[in-house]
Design an enzyme around this catalytic site. Sequence first.
Site, short mmCIF file in Angstrom:
data_model
loop_
_atom_site.label_atom_id
_atom_site.label_comp_id
_atom_site.label_asym_id
_atom_site.label_seq_id
_atom_site.Cartn_x
_atom_site.Cartn_y
_atom_site.Cartn_z
N ILE A 231 0.83 -1.20 0.00
CA ILE A 231 0.00 0.00 0.00
C ILE A 231 0.87 1.25 0.00
O ILE A 231 0.56 2.24 -0.67
CB ILE A 231 -0.94 -0.01 1.22
CG1 ILE A 231 -1.91 -1.18 1.14
CG2 ILE A 231 -1.72 1.30 1.32
CD1 ILE A 231 -2.76 -1.37 2.38
N TYR B 259 -0.94 -7.82 17.46
CA TYR B 259 -1.18 -6.98 16.28
C TYR B 259 -2.34 -6.02 16.54
O TYR B 259 -2.23 -4.82 16.29
CB TYR B 259 -1.50 -7.85 15.06
CG TYR B 259 -1.91 -7.03 13.86
CD1 TYR B 259 -0.97 -6.33 13.12
CD2 TYR B 259 -3.26 -6.92 13.48
CE1 TYR B 259 -1.34 -5.55 12.03
CE2 TYR B 259 -3.63 -6.16 12.39
CZ TYR B 259 -2.68 -5.47 11.67
OH TYR B 259 -3.05 -4.69 10.60
N LYS C 55 -2.41 -1.74 16.69
CA LYS C 55 -3.25 -0.90 15.85
C LYS C 55 -4.23 -0.06 16.67
O LYS C 55 -4.53 1.08 16.33
CB LYS C 55 -4.01 -1.78 14.84
CG LYS C 55 -3.11 -2.33 13.75
CD LYS C 55 -2.38 -1.20 13.01
CE LYS C 55 -1.50 -1.67 11.89
NZ LYS C 55 -0.84 -0.56 11.17
N THR D 134 -2.32 -7.98 0.33
CA THR D 134 -0.90 -7.60 0.35
C THR D 134 -0.07 -8.71 0.99
O THR D 134 -0.60 -9.67 1.53
CB THR D 134 -0.67 -6.29 1.14
OG1 THR D 134 -0.84 -6.56 2.54
CG2 THR D 134 -1.62 -5.20 0.70
#
Length: 350
Positions: free
Chosen positions: A77, A233, A237, A270
């Site tokens: 990205i 994770y 975030k 991705t």
Amino acid sequence: MLFNVMTICILVALGAAYFVPRKMWYVIGMTLIYQIKYYYIGAIYHFDDIFNAKYNKTDLPSVSNKIAIVTGGSKGIGAEVVKKLLQCDMEVIIACRTTTAGEKLILEIRKSGITSGRAKVYKLDNCSLDSVREFAKKIKADYDRIHILINNAGVMFIPYRVTKDGFEEQWAVNYLSHFLLTSLLLPLIKIGGNPDDCSRIINITSCAHYISDIDFASINNSSKDTFLTLAAYGQSKLAQTIFTVTLQKLLTDKSLNVLVYCVHPGIVNTDLFKDTILGRYRWLMMGWKTPEQGAIPIIYAALNKDIERKGGIYISNCKEYALPSAALKEKIQKQLFEFSLKQVRLSDFF
């Protein structure tokens, strides 16, 4: 049929419990719970990406006077964000761990026919706070202002690893390194903004922040035996999102012409998924957003005039979405900010 499947699952679980050491029961149980949560929120946002695809678009205005930094800008990205910023005739600094990858990207962009903008590559390893400090030092030596900082670099669902600074890698790369980088570059970012056109800081978060918590006790005390990569994770975030809200409050209180946004690119196909089952069976990601589509809401947050003076919000598909409840709790905001200052050894963010 459903009864049979449930019966098999229970038998497998009981069998696993018999053969697996008791200290691993918690890890296995919590991993299963988080997997269910991720598939749930992922499915919701995948369909959200489909239903709101018509909103996921933004203009690419010519802003030749602006300078932007994109961390992790050499692939995925980030590379698409760099490409679109160059189409806006900006000067773009690609901050990446492998500078040759950044140089290769520039060549590919130029070969594609995009000749506008200026691109430079600087080394930045988000696993190392010393690298963050060295990068910031070089930027300050070469530039007197920055207009856009896009904190994009990230890793996801990786095995347990500790950086040389002593932090779990997802926490260090996704959140803590960007916390420090933002602080160190803030003097240049402040200069880049004015009342009619504020500088902008974009933190790339994830819909995973809805299913996560901040566990301060575990951040510095995790171990390989009790590590839950899915939880780590999501926590990193969520920290990005909380940091966005907290920093915007502080900037507003100081009457600074700087806006902060957190952006969910979408469910994007991705290499971030290379360490998951989806990475081994890529066909499962058919229908997901492309990296180019995932870059669009980031560009929207960086340049769109409709959200001028509306910082501290969470954006997905170029629309404002509700923030997770944890991001709105002042006690958590303050605790995380002070905790992060101690971790990066800063006495004052400003």
